[in-house]
Design a protein around this motif. Sequence first.
Motif, mmCIF file in Angstrom:
data_model
loop_
_atom_site.group_PDB
_atom_site.id
_atom_site.type_symbol
_atom_site.label_atom_id
_atom_site.label_comp_id
_atom_site.label_asym_id
_atom_site.label_seq_id
_atom_site.Cartn_x
_atom_site.Cartn_y
_atom_site.Cartn_z
ATOM 1 N N THR A 55 0.832 -1.211 0.000
ATOM 2 C CA THR A 55 0.000 0.000 0.000
ATOM 3 C C THR A 55 0.867 1.261 0.000
ATOM 4 O O THR A 55 0.464 2.286 -0.526
ATOM 5 N N HIS A 56 2.061 1.165 0.614
ATOM 6 C CA HIS A 56 2.975 2.311 0.646
ATOM 7 C C HIS A 56 4.368 1.820 1.015
ATOM 8 O O HIS A 56 4.577 0.628 1.207
ATOM 9 N N GLU A 57 5.298 2.763 1.132
ATOM 10 C CA GLU A 57 6.713 2.411 1.160
ATOM 11 C C GLU A 57 7.292 2.094 2.538
ATOM 12 O O GLU A 57 8.470 1.750 2.634
ATOM 13 N N SER A 59 8.620 0.338 5.821
ATOM 14 C CA SER A 59 9.225 -0.997 5.864
ATOM 15 C C SER A 59 8.354 -2.023 6.577
ATOM 16 O O SER A 59 8.493 -3.221 6.331
ATOM 17 N N ASP A 60 7.437 -1.570 7.439
ATOM 18 C CA ASP A 60 6.555 -2.553 8.085
ATOM 19 C C ASP A 60 5.487 -3.075 7.109
ATOM 20 O O ASP A 60 4.680 -3.931 7.470
ATOM 21 N N HIS A 61 5.509 -2.543 5.887
ATOM 22 C CA HIS A 61 4.594 -3.039 4.851
ATOM 23 C C HIS A 61 5.354 -3.723 3.702
ATOM 24 O O HIS A 61 4.785 -4.516 2.976
ATOM 25 N N THR A 62 6.622 -3.371 3.545
ATOM 26 C CA THR A 62 7.404 -3.892 2.415
ATOM 27 C C THR A 62 8.439 -4.939 2.837
ATOM 28 O O THR A 62 9.024 -5.597 1.981
ATOM 29 N N GLY A 134 -4.434 0.054 4.025
ATOM 30 C CA GLY A 134 -3.082 0.295 4.527
ATOM 31 C C GLY A 134 -3.093 1.150 5.785
ATOM 32 O O GLY A 134 -3.803 0.858 6.745
ATOM 33 N N ASP A 135 -2.314 2.236 5.775
ATOM 34 C CA ASP A 135 -2.229 3.122 6.939
ATOM 35 C C ASP A 135 -2.963 4.440 6.700
ATOM 36 O O ASP A 135 -2.651 5.455 7.321
ATOM 37 N N THR A 136 -3.940 4.446 5.766
ATOM 38 C CA THR A 136 -4.730 5.656 5.521
ATOM 39 C C THR A 136 -5.873 5.762 6.521
ATOM 40 O O THR A 136 -5.979 6.732 7.261
ATOM 41 N N GLY A 174 -4.261 -1.752 7.653
ATOM 42 C CA GLY A 174 -2.956 -2.386 7.786
ATOM 43 C C GLY A 174 -2.529 -2.699 9.213
ATOM 44 O O GLY A 174 -1.541 -3.407 9.412
ATOM 45 N N HIS A 175 -3.260 -2.157 10.198
ATOM 46 C CA HIS A 175 -2.915 -2.417 11.606
ATOM 47 C C HIS A 175 -4.187 -2.539 12.433
ATOM 48 O O HIS A 175 -5.228 -1.988 12.073
ATOM 49 N N GLU A 176 -4.065 -3.210 13.574
ATOM 50 C CA GLU A 176 -5.175 -3.377 14.503
ATOM 51 C C GLU A 176 -4.988 -2.410 15.676
ATOM 52 O O GLU A 176 -4.176 -2.660 16.563
HETATM 53 ZN ZN LIG Z 1 2.152 0.569 8.984
#
Ligand SMILES: [Zn+2]
Length: 263
Positions: A55-57, A59-62, A134-136, A174-176
């Motif tokens: 969803t974005h750059e 590092s916790d997503h990539t 994601g984180d939006t 992307g997160h709880e």
């Molecule tokens: Zn995140």
Amino acid sequence: MLVERIWSGNFLRNFHYLIACPQTGEALAVDPLEWRMCLTAAERNGWEITQILNTHEHSDHTGGNAGLKGATEAKVLAHAGAAARIGGVDRGLAKGDVIRVGRTVELECLDTPGHTMAHICLLSRTEEPALFCGDTLFNAGAGNCYNGGRPEALYDTFVNQLARLPASTRVYPGHEYLARNLEFTLDREPGNQDAETLLGTARHHDPAAATVTSIAQEKLINSFFRLQNPRIIARLREAFPDLEELPDARTVFVKLRELRNRW
Ligand SMILES: [Zn+2]
Ligand SMILES: [Zn+2]
């Protein structure tokens, strides 16, 4: 479209998703940081991961791309504007692009800046839409903007895109962070019954079985969708005495985000 949400159990509280075609078993993995868990889930379902979407750059997503690509030879997809920072991206995405998974799944790319300035949300083209955000947008909250983003851009994304989605759209962030975000809602808007009721269960829930909210529900429990609410504005003016009596929605959003940063 089949969706499996995978709870990472890590301290960042990541959620990962597998989105699969029921006919072919091909699957797309969203932000698969704990990539071995994603691989195990795919194998259990008899699915083959052929695409990875970031969803974005951040590092916790990539951070799982290399491992999962090594194990599956899946293609990596990400916002064209984030591709250089991510590295190893096979397909750069822009607003309106459609990602196909197998024969039956179509996911539309929304360009949703704010948390970072190159952030993609996926909207499924299904009868009951699903948003992978994601984180939006978080359940009852909004992403922070202090690591490459801008709150004014996040406001535009919320008002001009997310708020206009069908009410039944399911929200897959992307997160709880549900309980913590509901506590913020109640700090900003004491007496919000919908938030109080949901917090009662969210405080003790197993994150792996957490509630999946809808856009309609978010508009009841998420302060960042409730920018005209008189109680929220009154509480905000206590925190920011210089604020005018009827601040515009953008100012309310930016000030809420500022309070959430240090809350
Ligand atoms: Zn995140
Ligand atoms: Zn992030």
